[in-house]
Design an enzyme around this catalytic site. Structure first.
Site, mmCIF file in Angstrom:
data_model
loop_
_atom_site.group_PDB
_atom_site.id
_atom_site.type_symbol
_atom_site.label_atom_id
_atom_site.label_comp_id
_atom_site.label_asym_id
_atom_site.label_seq_id
_atom_site.Cartn_x
_atom_site.Cartn_y
_atom_site.Cartn_z
ATOM 1 N N TRP A 169 0.876 -1.221 0.045
ATOM 2 C CA TRP A 169 0.096 0.050 -0.085
ATOM 3 C C TRP A 169 0.738 1.194 -0.205
ATOM 4 C CZ3 TRP A 169 1.483 2.932 4.207
ATOM 5 C CH2 TRP A 169 1.996 2.230 5.232
ATOM 6 N N CYS A 170 2.293 1.157 0.070
ATOM 7 C CA CYS A 170 3.037 2.183 0.526
ATOM 8 C C CYS A 170 3.491 3.015 -0.947
ATOM 9 C CB CYS A 170 4.232 1.797 1.201
ATOM 10 S SG CYS A 170 5.617 3.130 1.130
#
Length: 480
Positions: A169-170
């Site tokens: 998700w980064c």
């Protein structure tokens, strides 16, 4: 010449011949009581003369506009890595200083808050890390996927293992992914694991391998770690000695860095311990934190206006999982103003026992928060109201002390949790002035004690004597 008789005529204390006086038992008793009373009252007056009195007044703070206030602190964060720990200062006038390092020191600590080594050198992390501008969607998978089952085995097979700890998700992890995989393919072709095997690039998904990432104290994504073969597992902390890479993340920079890491290692030795130090710059490669905690100590100077001292995880090129951030801390010391020497404070406490009682009110206080589904994203706030106290000693020496009240609370945060110290100075200050009595005042009081007791005793003796005479006459039936 003036005759002796004329001089005697001004004698205020004329003597009565002893033969004309009469001693009595009651008079002797009163004399003893009067003497004891004089001694007692003299002792009290002497004690009062030697005791320093104080006067307290409330006045408007006389600090000038350019004065700064020093804040000393010693804070231990069991779950905040020194790698990303940042000390920030802001105030209502718009001051906003981030990641102060000049007067701040960091030490990695274990779960028992004990240091695990020397001072942690965080260095200067570039705010503009370079990435590949063109993203190649067909970059393929060049790095090895690592997990808890194969991590230790692979790390012992290669002299150097470089691992990308990432989160899907980064944003920064996704920026790094194409260049990382391309660099991994180039390095794999250049240093074939089956033939050469001096270096291997791997990756760990921290959303899947939570415990593995926790064991390596990964708190920001992506984190690139360099593991060297031959560095055995430490018995006291249970992990490999390793380094962190903070350099540029484009393909060329990554490949260049890997080449520099491999260059000192001979193909025959196959041991990173036998190699000479690599030429990778210290700014790009530094020792990784030994543990997941950090002790932050030092001081900052702030303007005397309402403001904040904030401890947080900060990086311009990493992302943080707010739900996993734990800002629990123990305050070993927190005070305002210059430190008063123990000798001066001891002298002050002899005069003002209450002085300094709130100088370090937060010392030794723990503030613990355990992140969970119902208790995540927790910011710990301390609201401090500071009052300045000035003591003017008898020698006209001015001693400053800052005392404060503290109210703390846990609040859910929409952003990355922090530990916040909000301070607000009172516009009023306390002025304490030491006062000592003059010697002339002491002598006057002593004379008043002696004269007063002597006179009162004489009156009582006369009343007692006349009363006894009257009683005797009544008994004998005599009338006046």
């Amino acid at each position: 010449m003036v005759s002796t008789s004329k001089i005697k005529s001004v004698d205020f204390y004329r003597k009565i011949p002893r033969d004309l006086t009469e001693a009595s038992l009651s008079g002797a008793g009163l004399s003893i009581i009067a003497a004891l009373s004089m001694i007692f009252l003299f002792g009290m007056e002497l004690n009062d003369y030697l005791t320093v009195s104080t006067s307290t007044s409330i006045i408007v703070d006389q600090s000038s506009d350019g004065d700064f206030l020093r804040i000393d602190f010693n804070l231990s964060f069991p779950a905040l890595s020194c790698e990303f720990a940042s000390v920030d200062v802001s105030d209502v006038l718009g001051t906003n200083r981030l990641n102060l390092t000049k007067t701040v020191r960091k030490y990695s600590i274990d779960s028992n808050l004990k240091p695990t080594g020397s001072e942690f050198q965080s260095g200067q992390i570039s705010t503009a890390i370079k990435h590949d501008e063109e993203v190649d969607e067909e970059h393929g998978e060049g790095s090895v996927t690592l997990n808890a089952h194969n991590f230790d085995r692979i790390s012992h097979q290669h002299p150097i293992l470089v691992v990308n700890f990432y989160a899907p998700w980064c944003y920064w992890s996704n920026r790094l992914k194409p260049s990382w995989e391309k660099a991994a393919k180039i390095i794999r072709e250049r240093y074939d694991p089956e033939i050469d095997g001096r270096i291997l690039l791997g990756k760990v998904d921290c959303t899947e391998e939570v415990e593995l990432c926790r064991r390596n104290h990964i708190q920001g994504y992506p984190s690139i770690r360099i593991f060297r073969k031959g560095n055995d597992v430490r018995e006291d902390h249970g992990h490999h000695e390793h380094e962190s890479y903070y350099g540029d993340r484009d393909t060329d920079s990554l490949v260049k860095t890997m080449d520099e890491l491999v260059a000192p290692i001979s193909l025959q030795s196959q041991s990173a311990l036998d190699s000479q130090p690599s030429k990778v710059t210290d700014d790009a490669k530094r020792p990784a934190p030994l543990t997941g905690g950090c002790r932050i100590e030092g001081f900052v100077r702030v303007k005397k206006v309402p403001g904040n001292l904030i401890i947080s995880a900060r990086s311009a090129s990493h992302s943080f999982d707010a739900s996993q951030m734990n800002m629990s801390h123990v305050i070993s010391h927190f005070s305002f103003g210059k430190k008063i020497s123990p000798r001066v404070m001891s002298d002050m406490k002899q005069v003002l026992p209450y002085l300094g009682g709130s100088h370090d009110r937060l010392n030794g206080m723990p503030y613990i928060s355990n992140p969970s589904d119902s208790n995540a994203n927790v910011t710990i706030e301390h609201y401090l109201q500071v009052v300045k106290t000035e003591v003017m000693t008898r020698s006209y020496k001015l001693v400053e002390d800052y005392e404060y009240t503290a109210h703390s609370s846990l609040a859910h945060s929409l952003d990355i949790p922090v530990a916040k110290f909000h301070f607000e100075l009172s516009p009023m200050q306390v002025l304490i002035t030491e006062k000592s009595k003059s010697f002339s005042h002491f002598i006057t009081n002593v004379c008043a004690i002696i004269g007063g007791v002597f006179t009162v005793a004489g009156i009582l003796d006369a009343v007692l004597h006349n009363t006894m005479r009257l009683m005797k006459k009544v008994e004998l039936g005599k009338n006046f």
